[in-house]
Design a protein around this motif. Sequence first.
Motif, short mmCIF file in Angstrom:
data_model
loop_
_atom_site.label_atom_id
_atom_site.label_comp_id
_atom_site.label_asym_id
_atom_site.label_seq_id
_atom_site.Cartn_x
_atom_site.Cartn_y
_atom_site.Cartn_z
N SER A 17 0.83 -1.21 0.00
CA SER A 17 0.00 0.00 0.00
C SER A 17 0.87 1.26 0.00
N GLU A 18 2.03 1.23 0.68
CA GLU A 18 2.91 2.40 0.69
C GLU A 18 3.45 2.68 -0.70
N ALA A 19 3.58 1.63 -1.50
CA ALA A 19 4.17 1.80 -2.83
C ALA A 19 3.17 2.41 -3.81
N ASN A 20 1.88 2.44 -3.46
CA ASN A 20 0.89 2.96 -4.39
C ASN A 20 1.21 4.38 -4.82
N PHE A 21 1.55 5.25 -3.87
CA PHE A 21 1.86 6.63 -4.25
C PHE A 21 3.13 6.67 -5.09
N VAL A 22 4.13 5.87 -4.73
CA VAL A 22 5.39 5.88 -5.47
C VAL A 22 5.13 5.44 -6.92
N GLU A 23 4.33 4.40 -7.11
CA GLU A 23 4.02 3.96 -8.47
C GLU A 23 3.23 5.01 -9.23
N TYR A 24 2.28 5.63 -8.55
CA TYR A 24 1.52 6.72 -9.17
C TYR A 24 2.49 7.84 -9.58
N PHE A 25 3.42 8.16 -8.69
CA PHE A 25 4.42 9.20 -8.95
C PHE A 25 5.27 8.84 -10.17
N VAL A 26 5.74 7.58 -10.22
CA VAL A 26 6.62 7.13 -11.30
C VAL A 26 5.89 7.05 -12.65
N TYR A 27 4.67 6.52 -12.65
CA TYR A 27 3.96 6.29 -13.91
C TYR A 27 3.09 7.46 -14.36
N GLN A 28 2.69 8.34 -13.45
CA GLN A 28 1.79 9.43 -13.81
C GLN A 28 2.45 10.80 -13.66
N ILE A 29 2.88 11.11 -12.44
CA ILE A 29 3.37 12.47 -12.16
C ILE A 29 4.69 12.76 -12.87
N MET A 30 5.68 11.87 -12.73
CA MET A 30 6.99 12.12 -13.38
C MET A 30 6.86 12.28 -14.90
N PRO A 31 6.19 11.34 -15.59
CA PRO A 31 6.07 11.52 -17.04
C PRO A 31 5.31 12.79 -17.41
N ASP A 32 4.26 13.11 -16.63
CA ASP A 32 3.49 14.32 -16.94
C ASP A 32 4.38 15.56 -16.84
N ILE A 33 5.12 15.68 -15.76
CA ILE A 33 5.97 16.87 -15.57
C ILE A 33 7.20 16.81 -16.47
N LEU A 34 8.01 15.76 -16.32
CA LEU A 34 9.32 15.75 -16.98
C LEU A 34 9.23 15.48 -18.48
N GLU A 35 8.30 14.64 -18.92
CA GLU A 35 8.20 14.35 -20.35
C GLU A 35 7.24 15.32 -21.05
N ASN A 36 6.00 15.38 -20.58
CA ASN A 36 4.99 16.19 -21.27
C ASN A 36 5.24 17.69 -21.15
N LYS A 37 5.64 18.14 -19.94
CA LYS A 37 5.77 19.59 -19.75
C LYS A 37 7.20 20.09 -19.96
N CYS A 38 8.20 19.24 -19.80
CA CYS A 38 9.58 19.71 -19.88
C CYS A 38 10.38 19.12 -21.04
N GLY A 39 9.85 18.12 -21.72
CA GLY A 39 10.52 17.58 -22.89
C GLY A 39 11.63 16.58 -22.64
N TYR A 40 11.72 16.05 -21.43
CA TYR A 40 12.71 15.01 -21.14
C TYR A 40 12.18 13.66 -21.63
N LYS A 41 13.07 12.69 -21.75
CA LYS A 41 12.70 11.32 -22.10
C LYS A 41 13.16 10.42 -20.97
N LEU A 42 12.20 9.79 -20.29
CA LEU A 42 12.51 8.91 -19.15
C LEU A 42 12.46 7.46 -19.58
N CYS A 43 13.24 6.63 -18.91
CA CYS A 43 13.12 5.18 -19.06
C CYS A 43 12.62 4.63 -17.74
#
Length: 162
Positions: A17-43
């Motif tokens: 259950s603690e990992a739920n936020f981390v997974e949400y962060f990794v799969y939703q928040i990080m790509p939204d900010i770093l890829e969609n808004k800032c133009g980075y490419k994450l793996c």
Amino acid sequence: DGKIYDAYVIYPKNHSSEANFVEYFVYQIMPDILENKCGYKLCIYGRDIYPGEDAASAIEKRMQKSRYLIILLTHQLINSKEDAYDQHIALYSALIQNDTKVILLEMEKIGTYGNLQESLRFIIKQQGTIKWKEEHTVHPQSPNSKFWKQVRYHMPLTCRSS
């Protein structure tokens, strides 16, 4: 420079259950900010490493093709033995081969760093961590928050949109 990704993301892959936020962060928040808004490419493992690939060699190849390693520090990551492989490869690449820079995101209060492996303690001593604070959860999608500005500072590529 032959790199395909700006950053390879290392995070705990356990489904507690603690990992739920981390997974949400990794799969939703990080790509939204770093890829969609800032133009980075994450793996991101689980998104960019495909079923049927040999995980160990896929992880190594993706890390070699990444400019930075972003490690999400959580109690789960620190205490987990099964997630250690990508962490070991990453730290070897960063410290021994000196060819990859590491960005440490402290996702929860770690307290004393005594439980961390020596290589992580060394990196923290050299450059510190970027701390995710509870107040960031109110507007996690703002690329102009202090947290994301610090992340972008460590990854020198300008954000395309504000």
